[in-house]
Write a protein that holds these residues in place. Structure first.
Motif: not given
Length: 109
Positions: A25-26, A34-35
């Motif tokens: 993603g951007p 993030a995860g």
């Protein structure tokens, strides 16, 4: 692609390395990055806090790289706790792989 390498000796985790970016993603909205970051940094922080163990940590200044090594001279009871926490981290990362395998892979050495 995020590459996760888990290092083992005598069936025990001795350390792990994360490298790369998911690019799912951007910037700022990459859920896979993030995860993976939340799972790995959470596990590292839990190990240090709950077992009072100083891990050897090498982190890239631009992000996208983390290497963690467990010291060899750790008491057996602490090592069992460390193993449990890092095995939990691996299970969480494998769960991410199940859904987003095009962005992350795990290798065991």
């Amino acid at each position: 692609m995020i590459n996760v390498t888990v290092y083992r000796k005598n069936n025990q985790i001795t350390g792990f390395e994360l490298s790369g970016h998911a690019d799912s993603g951007p910037y700022g909205y990459d859920l896979v990055c993030a995860g993976v970051s939340a799972v790995s940094f959470g596990a590292v922080n839990a190990v240090m806090e709950l077992t009072d163990t100083k891990l050897a940590i090498d982190q890239g200044s631009e992000g996208g790289y983390l290497r963690v090594t467990i010291p060899e001279a750790v008491a057996q009871d602490k090592m069992e706790q460390i193993q449990l926490l890092f095995e939990g981290m691996i299970i969480s990362l494998e769960t991410i792989v199940q859904e987003y395998r095009q962005f992350i892979e795990i290798e065991h050495k």
